[in-house]
Design an enzyme around this catalytic site. Structure first.
Site, PDB file in Angstrom:
ATOM      1  N   GLY A 154      46.497  68.493   5.801  1.00  0.00           N
ATOM      2  CA  GLY A 154      47.946  68.532   5.662  1.00  0.00           C
ATOM      3  C   GLY A 154      48.535  67.177   5.326  1.00  0.00           C
TER       4      GLY A 154
ATOM      5  N   GLY B 289      39.794  72.968   3.418  1.00  0.00           N
ATOM      6  CA  GLY B 289      38.546  73.639   3.065  1.00  0.00           C
ATOM      7  C   GLY B 289      37.944  73.063   1.795  1.00  0.00           C
TER       8      GLY B 289
ATOM      9  N   GLY C 273      38.620  67.740  11.146  1.00  0.00           N
ATOM     10  CA  GLY C 273      37.803  68.620  10.307  1.00  0.00           C
ATOM     11  C   GLY C 273      37.295  67.897   9.077  1.00  0.00           C
ATOM     12  CB  THR C 274      39.003  65.548   6.750  1.00  0.00           C
ATOM     13  OG1 THR C 274      39.999  66.490   6.361  1.00  0.00           O
ATOM     14  CG2 THR C 274      38.635  64.679   5.560  1.00  0.00           C
TER      15      THR C 274
ATOM     16  CG  ASP D 244      49.573  67.431  15.686  1.00  0.00           C
ATOM     17  OD1 ASP D 244      50.724  67.363  15.208  1.00  0.00           O
ATOM     18  OD2 ASP D 244      48.862  68.451  15.615  1.00  0.00           O
TER      19      ASP D 244
ATOM     20  NE  ARG E 294      53.225  69.286   6.818  1.00  0.00           N
ATOM     21  CZ  ARG E 294      52.103  69.955   6.521  1.00  0.00           C
ATOM     22  NH1 ARG E 294      51.225  70.187   7.471  1.00  0.00           N
ATOM     23  NH2 ARG E 294      51.877  70.391   5.311  1.00  0.00           N
TER      24      ARG E 294
END
Length: 484
Positions: A107, A171, A197-198, A226, A385
């Site tokens: 994101g 993804g 995740g990255t 976050d 963001r």
């Protein structure tokens, strides 16, 4: 490695851990020479850089390390340390041979463009690197999209814009295809900007590169708005997010204060960690109730949220509630019978708790209490963001980028960078992907929030006892549980 140090390496995870005297532990990061022992070294061109002529010490001592914990008891062991980031006297890449690439994943977050800019400018101005590529559109861009040439001129003013000039996606990770692309393009430095995740993906890419025996340095710059990345002091973009959240809270406060029984509900980011909501609440001082994922709450009955709302409205005539997106999901899931749906990154898709709570409050007061309320719901998520980083985050992003560049040029690989107790360090991938940072609700910072809002804890004595029992060494929890 200093004298008296013993090294233990886990053959399955390739973790490098050094043990020294007085309980000193160094959790080291991989180096290209671990699997390519005969690499040539080069003099660091920084010593000839006129911009650094005034610096008394160009280079970080090879044995410098940063302590993970600085508040200790007099008899405590020295504890876990990480290798200090910064320029080294010897580097393992000749400037002319470097072919670097930068990729952004996940994101959006304030400061992404600043990180891109400073990686490019750091490589170019400090080390004379001319070949830098931007990977278009996240991980899948390695094998599915075109690349973007990056030069100081191209990135000159991108820090003034929100988002990422490289594009991003969730993804799309295919390790073999990505490493094939890196190998085919002749890339030998990879800078990966993204969340946990990255970085898990980056760790797998590094392992495949090591397996193939390629001279390719992989450096991660951890990103999450976050602020839930462990070990490091904070993540870039967090200061900007808290600052921008103030605008939404102020709007809610103005709206609520201008009408009878006005109630403003502001939903902020925080899937599993309530740091933005907590800091925005503490900074604002206009918030009457802060709800975060780490602190359970209930709606009806004595001591519940509805009772508190009614009390505050009767006392003040208006009220502001800040809720993190991951708060109250247990209540919401029971209500909506939510399916376990995930996004492309594997993150669980959470129902909108702000809308749900707003409707619950309206239903309760219109139906049972016969009390007229005027509720305004504000969700500033995408506004927050998408903005550029503020001054604090721009400075921080610059230091992060330079730390990554210095580490890669010095031959380190398979690491992320970040400040640990205000000193930048290189940290193994596994340490920042093994868990998420969370607000400790038995810590002083959360106590300050409760004191600021005057809200109840929404914990009954039994719940509070259970929370205390989960936290070992209760006597020292105020030291161990948080940094403030």
């Amino acid at each position: 490695m200093g004298k008296g140090m013993e090294c233990s390496e886990n053959s399955q995870t390739n973790l490098k851990v050094f043990h020294g005297e007085a309980g000193y532990v160094l959790e080291d990061v991989p180096h290209l020479t671990d699997y390519l022992p005969d690499l040539p070294t080069f003099a660091n061109p920084l010593q000839f850089n006129p911009a650094y002529a005034v610096v008394k010490q160009y280079f970080v001592n090879v044995d410098d390390s940063v302590a993970q914990r600085i508040v200790v008891h007099k008899d405590s062991p020295r504890g876990v340390h990480f290798r200090r980031a910064g320029p080294r006297q010897k580097i393992y890449f000749d400037s002319d041979e470097v072919h670097a690439c930068v990729v952004t994943c996940g994101g959006l977050c304030p400061g992404l463009n600043t990180v891109i800019r400073e990686i490019v400018c750091g490589l170019y101005h400090m080390y004379g690197v001319n070949k830098i590529l931007g990977i278009d559109g996240g991980y899948r861009g390695f094998y599915a999209k075109n690349t973007v040439p990056l030069t100081p001129k191209i990135v000159d003013d991108i820090h003034k814009r929100g988002g990422t000039i490289l594009g991003t996606s969730r993804g799309g990770h295919d390790t073999s295809k990505i490493v094939d692309s890196i190998q085919d393009r002749g890339i030998n430095q990879v800078y990966i900007i993204g969340g946990d995740g990255t970085q898990k993906g980056a760790a797998v890419i590094f392992e495949e590169i090591r397996r193939r025996g390629l001279k390719v340095a992989v450096a991660g710059i951890p990103k999450t708005i976050d602020n839930d990345i462990p070990v490091i002091d904070k993540s870039f973009g967090f200061d900007t997010a808290v600052e921008e959240a103030q605008r939404a809270i102020n709007a809610a406060h103005v709206e609520a204060g201008s009408i009878e029984n006005g109630l403003g509900v502001v939903k902020l980011m925080g899937r599993y960690s309530g740091f933005i909501a907590m800091y925005a609440t503490l900074a604002s001082r206009d918030v009457d109730c802060c709800l975060i994922p780490e602190s359970p709450f209930f709606l009806e009955g004595k001591g519940g949220l509805f009772e508190y709302i009614e009390k505050r409205l009767k006392e003040n005539g208006h009220m502001v509630i800040v809720i993190a997106e991951g708060a109250g999901q247990d209540l919401l899931t029971e209500s909506l019978q939510n399916m376990d749906v995930k996004d492309a990154s594997g993150n669980k898709l959470l129902p909108d708790v702000g809308l749900w709570l707003s409707q619950k409050i309206k239903d309760y007061f219109s139906g049972q209490q016969k009390m007229v309320i005027n509720l305004k719901h504000i969700d500033p998520t995408y506004m927050i963001r998408a903005i550029p980083g503020n001054a604090s985050d721009n400075v921080y992003s610059t230091l992060l980028s330079h730390s990554a560049v210095h580490g890669a040029m010095a031959g380190y690989t398979g690491f992320v960078v970040g400040p640990v107790n205000s000193r930048h360090a290189m940290i193994p991938f596994n340490r920042i992907t093994e868990k998420q940072n969370k607000v400790v609700i038995t810590d002083r910072m959360w106590a300050r929030v409760l004191a600021s809002t005057n809200q109840p804890s929404f914990l009954n004595p039994k719940d509070f006892t259970e929370v205390k029992e989960e936290e070992p060494q209760t006597q020292t929890q105020l030291v161990d549980g948080g940094k403030y």
